[in-house]
Scaffold this active site. Structure first.
Site, short mmCIF file in Angstrom:
data_model
loop_
_atom_site.label_atom_id
_atom_site.label_comp_id
_atom_site.label_asym_id
_atom_site.label_seq_id
_atom_site.Cartn_x
_atom_site.Cartn_y
_atom_site.Cartn_z
N HIS A 1 50.66 44.87 81.91
CA HIS A 1 50.00 44.59 80.50
C HIS A 1 49.24 43.40 80.59
CE1 HIS A 1 49.82 45.11 76.14
NE2 HIS A 1 49.68 43.70 76.43
N GLU A 2 49.81 42.27 81.03
CA GLU A 2 49.06 41.10 80.94
C GLU A 2 47.94 40.70 81.85
OE1 GLU A 2 49.36 39.00 78.18
OE2 GLU A 2 51.08 40.19 77.38
#
Length: 259
Positions: free
Chosen positions: A23-24
């Site tokens: 996600h990051e």
């Protein structure tokens, strides 16, 4: 520790290591594509979980089913110079990455490569259970982050589509966004995270009922087979009697002719 079963906690560890990191990383990668090297300079352009995980957010996830990672910092002015939609795409990249992970995990189940069975272990989930948890929490992570509340990704996505008056309003209420966010984080876990149950998993009563039905079927088949055998024996006896009668009649006819 939470009341969640250990197989779910085991799966959440992988959500932390894989889903949060992807996600990051997706945020950092899209920002880098649009010319912002801030994430790369801060060491966030990597899939290494140590670069992304937040201790408090990780503990929160393992205890309550909701958590967070370290947010990726970007330079909004650099992004806006490249494209007005750049910040929106950077924000949207994180939730999209979680949806992709969920779909990839669902694919082997969909095509039948994974047997839908429950684990007999109290510590570790079966592969099917792990993928089910993984899919569920990735969708939760994606849709939760799309809520239009600062500092979630959905707020930046919404701002892009709002007129100037709407953007000004969102800027004014940004300082008050943490209150409803923390209320959500504390309230939602009380509703529980219900993982979808396996449709093929049978209860003990259902298994007994199926066993009884199977035994009845077997006994009925035996009865029909015995009836068939009995009827076939009857038919063969009748045939033998008929043939014997015919032979006797022939013999009588022959004797009459001789006389």
């Amino acid at each position: 520790m939470s009341n969640m079963p250990f197989p779910m906690i085991f799966s959440l560890l992988f959500v932390l290591l894989i889903s949060f990191s992807v996600h990051e990383y997706a945020h950092a990668l899209v920002a880098d594509i649009f010319g912002d090297d801030t994430p790369a300079k801060q060491g966030r352009l990597t899939l290494n979980p140590l670069a992304h995980l937040d201790i408090i957010g990780s503990l929160f996830l393992l205890n309550f089913g909701f958590g967070w990672a370290k947010p990726v910092e970007v330079n909004p002015y650099t992004l806006e110079r490249r494209s007005k939609s750049a910040r929106m795409w950077v924000s949207l990249a994180g939730p999209i990455s979680n949806v992709i992970l969920a779909l990839l995990a669902a694919f082997p189940i969909k095509i039948g490569l994974i047997n839908m069975v429950e684990s007999e272990s109290q510590l570790f989930p079966s592969l099917y259970e792990f993928l089910t948890y993984f899919i569920f929490f990735n969708f939760v992570l994606a849709f939760f982050n799309l809520l239009p509340i600062f500092p979630l990704d959905g707020e930046k996505v919404l701002i892009y589509f709002l007129p100037d008056s709407g953007k000004a309003f969102m800027d004014r209420i940004r300082g008050y966004s943490y209150a409803p966010l923390f209320v959500l984080l504390w309230v939602l876990p009380f509703f529980g995270l219900k993982i979808p149950k396996k449709t093929n998993a049978l209860t003990q009563d259902e298994q007994i009922a199926m066993l009884d039905a199977g035994l009845k079927t077997v006994s009925e088949e035996k009865k029909t087979n015995n009836n068939r055998k009995y009827s076939s024996i009857k038919i063969s006896k009748k045939k033998n009697l008929n043939s014997q009668k015919k032979k006797k009649k022939k013999k009588k006819k022959k004797k009459k002719k001789k006389k």
